[in-house]
Scaffold this active site. Structure first.
Site, mmCIF file in Angstrom:
data_model
loop_
_atom_site.group_PDB
_atom_site.id
_atom_site.type_symbol
_atom_site.label_atom_id
_atom_site.label_comp_id
_atom_site.label_asym_id
_atom_site.label_seq_id
_atom_site.Cartn_x
_atom_site.Cartn_y
_atom_site.Cartn_z
ATOM 1 N N LYS A 270 17.823 -82.387 14.887
ATOM 2 C CA LYS A 270 16.652 -83.143 14.454
ATOM 3 C C LYS A 270 15.796 -82.220 13.590
ATOM 4 O O LYS A 270 15.459 -81.108 14.015
ATOM 5 C CB LYS A 270 15.859 -83.671 15.647
ATOM 6 C CG LYS A 270 16.585 -84.789 16.380
ATOM 7 C CD LYS A 270 15.702 -85.519 17.370
ATOM 8 C CE LYS A 270 16.454 -86.665 18.024
ATOM 9 N NZ LYS A 270 15.615 -87.431 18.976
ATOM 10 N N GLU A 291 9.502 -88.510 14.795
ATOM 11 C CA GLU A 291 10.084 -87.648 15.812
ATOM 12 C C GLU A 291 9.858 -86.193 15.406
ATOM 13 O O GLU A 291 9.838 -85.865 14.217
ATOM 14 C CB GLU A 291 11.579 -87.928 15.978
ATOM 15 C CG GLU A 291 11.868 -89.267 16.631
ATOM 16 C CD GLU A 291 13.327 -89.425 16.993
ATOM 17 O OE1 GLU A 291 14.160 -88.687 16.425
ATOM 18 O OE2 GLU A 291 13.627 -90.278 17.839
ATOM 19 N N ALA A 374 20.487 -79.654 19.897
ATOM 20 C CA ALA A 374 20.714 -79.991 21.306
ATOM 21 C C ALA A 374 22.199 -79.997 21.599
ATOM 22 O O ALA A 374 23.005 -80.516 20.813
ATOM 23 C CB ALA A 374 20.106 -81.357 21.629
ATOM 24 N N ALA A 375 22.560 -79.418 22.733
ATOM 25 C CA ALA A 375 23.967 -79.434 23.147
ATOM 26 C C ALA A 375 24.425 -80.870 23.361
ATOM 27 O O ALA A 375 23.745 -81.665 24.000
ATOM 28 C CB ALA A 375 24.146 -78.618 24.427
ATOM 29 N N LEU A 377 26.603 -83.966 24.883
ATOM 30 C CA LEU A 377 27.239 -84.308 26.143
ATOM 31 C C LEU A 377 28.717 -84.581 25.893
ATOM 32 O O LEU A 377 29.143 -84.786 24.750
ATOM 33 C CB LEU A 377 26.560 -85.537 26.739
ATOM 34 C CG LEU A 377 25.083 -85.357 27.124
ATOM 35 C CD1 LEU A 377 24.490 -86.673 27.615
ATOM 36 C CD2 LEU A 377 24.927 -84.280 28.183
ATOM 37 N N ASP A 443 7.934 -93.667 24.451
ATOM 38 C CA ASP A 443 9.106 -94.291 23.832
ATOM 39 C C ASP A 443 10.321 -94.300 24.755
ATOM 40 O O ASP A 443 11.445 -94.107 24.313
ATOM 41 C CB ASP A 443 9.438 -93.546 22.538
ATOM 42 C CG ASP A 443 10.443 -94.299 21.678
ATOM 43 O OD1 ASP A 443 10.404 -95.532 21.679
ATOM 44 O OD2 ASP A 443 11.266 -93.649 21.022
ATOM 45 N N ASP A 463 16.523 -87.976 24.286
ATOM 46 C CA ASP A 463 15.721 -88.492 23.173
ATOM 47 C C ASP A 463 14.219 -88.374 23.446
ATOM 48 O O ASP A 463 13.539 -89.351 23.763
ATOM 49 C CB ASP A 463 16.092 -89.951 22.893
ATOM 50 C CG ASP A 463 15.593 -90.418 21.531
ATOM 51 O OD1 ASP A 463 15.092 -89.579 20.768
ATOM 52 O OD2 ASP A 463 15.682 -91.623 21.242
#
Length: 572
Positions: A270, A291, A374-375, A377, A443, A463
């Protein structure tokens, strides 16, 4: 003679005053030394008890060496809400590498451009070590962050390495053809794509890359174990691994990229779209907000400080939008959105539902861009996840109200609706509401769980990009699940109280935790007003719990029954 006598008397007075001053300075030095030696020691159980402003109904516990499923079920049958206690989780603090290095080759900048961009962002600065004791380390040494847990069974792990022997036992030709590893076998990459490593993985964990160890460490009760030594390696891996590919990730409302690494690992990116200390305009609705990359990073740290371990590891990083996105992307739709701004910066905007337009670009300075990584999943084909609509979801309308906003007794309906009518799902949801209130995230319309574990598992806190938008205002409606249901985990409440004390104040440990991120060398990831807001909101949560205690007899869900520790001596 008289003058000589007066001179001797004056000299004696001066000498006495000097000795008195020296003695006072020695006493002051001894006092300061004693304060420094005890500054980072968190309160013992007795002092913690006396400083708690509110009490929780006392539940006597017995000493157990292990907790079985049967004991959990029996405890649940006596609970007023018929909930099954979850297994508390072991955690350990991990430190992120404070230095970032650009990978060699296509993913790095060259010559003066690199130096110029590092000066602009501040990345590359050495973060000085804080002198004295560490409140963060002292916090993670507290018994509440080191709860024992029963041994995990095979079905408590999300993924397990399948051996050749286990595949043969199934008798299935299809399963025998699947990838299998044991001490005598290995998995080698068959990919011929340029840039990917020739990997050679066996059942030995030492051969697994950090992202694979992270996937194999996910259990029924937590996304990661804070004491896992791989966590430090994973965060360093995200911050330094060479980026091989960048494509836009589908879904969602705002721009995000899927980054791939040479050893088949991936991360969700992001970008930075506004200054870190920029506060959201008070006239904007929650669904109209940008964001923020720093919000994703801060959410991971806050979730860990609360002892939840439900946010995937996130790290800040400085990338080159030209060599690490534009020149390596195979996403033609993304590549067509790149341009050079009038200020000479390389920009792009991608394609998404909101804020992907020429009027809302993502720009480097001129190439360097701060991002969060971010790692990822495990793939959905390996570990399917189920998406749940939050009962306290907002209407996402400028004029309409949601049902929970109109019905004060709304929680009674939720308690009778699966999956909230049994298990720990309701208190899990309240944990998530507490996290969201602390970081002012409005959110949270859906949440996810791993399908394998059914209703007996944790909620994924994914998120969090719209968090930490406003520090000057709190949003009390985020706490509605807690206020309407008047239910909270005992371990969560005790940790909140601990974080409200001076020795482990939330703003202090959050500041200390965030300074370890690679981007902290440029500027604090959260401004001081945001850190102060954490303390203010924490006090509001504890006040809401106290109000519930005045209105209801039983509000505590005791997930600590069967554990012995210093915290059990505290009145609760």
């Amino acid at each position: 003679m008289i003058k000589l006598h007066l001179r001797q008397s004056t000299r004696s007075i001066y000498l006495g005053l000097a000795c008195l001053s020296l003695a006072l300075h020695l006493l002051l030095a001894l006092f300061c030394l004693s304060v420094l030696q005890t500054a980072c020691v968190l309160p013992t159980s007795s002092s913690f008890s006396s400083s708690s402003s509110s009490s929780v109904p006392r539940t006597d516990t017995q000493r157990h060496q292990a907790i079985s499923r049967s004991s959990s079920s029996s405890a649940a049958s006596s609970s007023s809400s018929h909930e099954l206690p979850t297994v508390p989780q072991e955690e350990e603090h991990h430190k992120l590498n404070a230095k970032t290095s650009h990978p060699e080759g296509r993913g790095s900048l060259n010559g003066d451009a690199t130096v110029r961009e590092k000066k602009v962002t501040g990345v590359g600065k050495v973060i000085p070590r804080v002198k004295g004791c560490s409140k963060l380390e002292a916090l993670f040494e507290h018994p509440l962050y080191n709860l024992p847990r029963p041994e995990l069974q095979d079905d408590d792990w999300l993924l397990r390495v399948k051996t050749n022997e286990r595949a043969r036992d199934t008798g299935s030709e299809e399963e025998e053809g699947e990838e299998a590893m044991n001490s005598d076998s290995q998995w080698q990459s068959a990919s011929q794509e340029e840039g990917y490593d020739k990997v050679d993985w066996t059942s030995d964990v030492e051969t697994h890359p950090p992202w694979l160890r992270f996937h194999l460490g996910i259990s029924r009760w937590e996304l990661y174990n804070r004491k896992d030594p791989n966590m430090a390696g994973l965060t360093h891996y995200l911050a330094t691994q060479r980026i091989l590919s960048a494509v836009q990730k589908t879904g969602g409302t705002q721009l995000k990229l899927l980054m791939s690494f040479p050893n088949y690992g991936q991360a969700l990116l992001k970008p930075m779209k506004q200054a870190r200390d920029a506060e959201t305009d008070g006239n904007l609705f929650y669904f109209s907000d940008f964001e923020r990359h720093n919000a994703e990073i801060a959410a991971f740290h806050l979730d860990r400080l609360l002892g939840f371990n439900r946010v995937p590891p996130v790290v800040g990083r400085l990338i080159n939008v030209t060599s690490e996105v534009r020149e390596i992307t195979t996403d033609h739709k993304l590549s067509r959105t790149f341009f050079t701004s009038p200020a000479g910066n390389v920009c792009f905007y991608g394609q998404c539902e909101y804020y992907c337009s020429l009027e809302h670009p993502v720009c480097g300075q001129p190439h360097a861009l701060e991002v969060s990584l971010a790692a990822m999943l495990p793939d959905l084909t390996l570990a399917p996840r189920r998406s749940w609509r939050s009962p306290w979801r907002r209407s996402y309308s400028r004029t309409k109200l949601a049902q929970w906003e109109k019905d004060p007794a709304y929680c009674d309906t939720v308690k009778q609706t699966p999956p909230y009518n049994h298990g720990t799902r309701l208190v899990d949801l309240i944990d998530m509401a507490i996290l969201d209130f602390l970081m002012s995230n409005m959110d949270r319309h859906h949440y996810e769980t791993f399908e394998k574990f059914g209703n007996e598992t944790f909620l994924l806190h994914l998120d969090n990009g719209r968090a930490f938008g406003r520090h000057s205002r709190d949003e009390p409606t985020i706490l509605t699940p807690l206020k309407q249901c008047c239910r909270i985990r005992r371990s969560t409440l005790l940790r909140l109280r601990l974080l409200s004390l001076p020795a482990g104040r939330l703003s202090d440990v959050m500041r200390e935790s965030l300074v370890q991120d690679p981007l902290a060398g440029a500027a604090p990831l959260l401004s001081e007003p945001h850190l102060s807001a954490l303390d203010r909101r924490l006090a509001a949560i504890l006040q809401a719990v106290q109000t519930c205690q005045h209105q209801h007899r039983e509000i505590i869900y005791n997930d600590l029954e069967g554990y012995d520790g210093d915290f059990n001596q505290q009145p609760d």
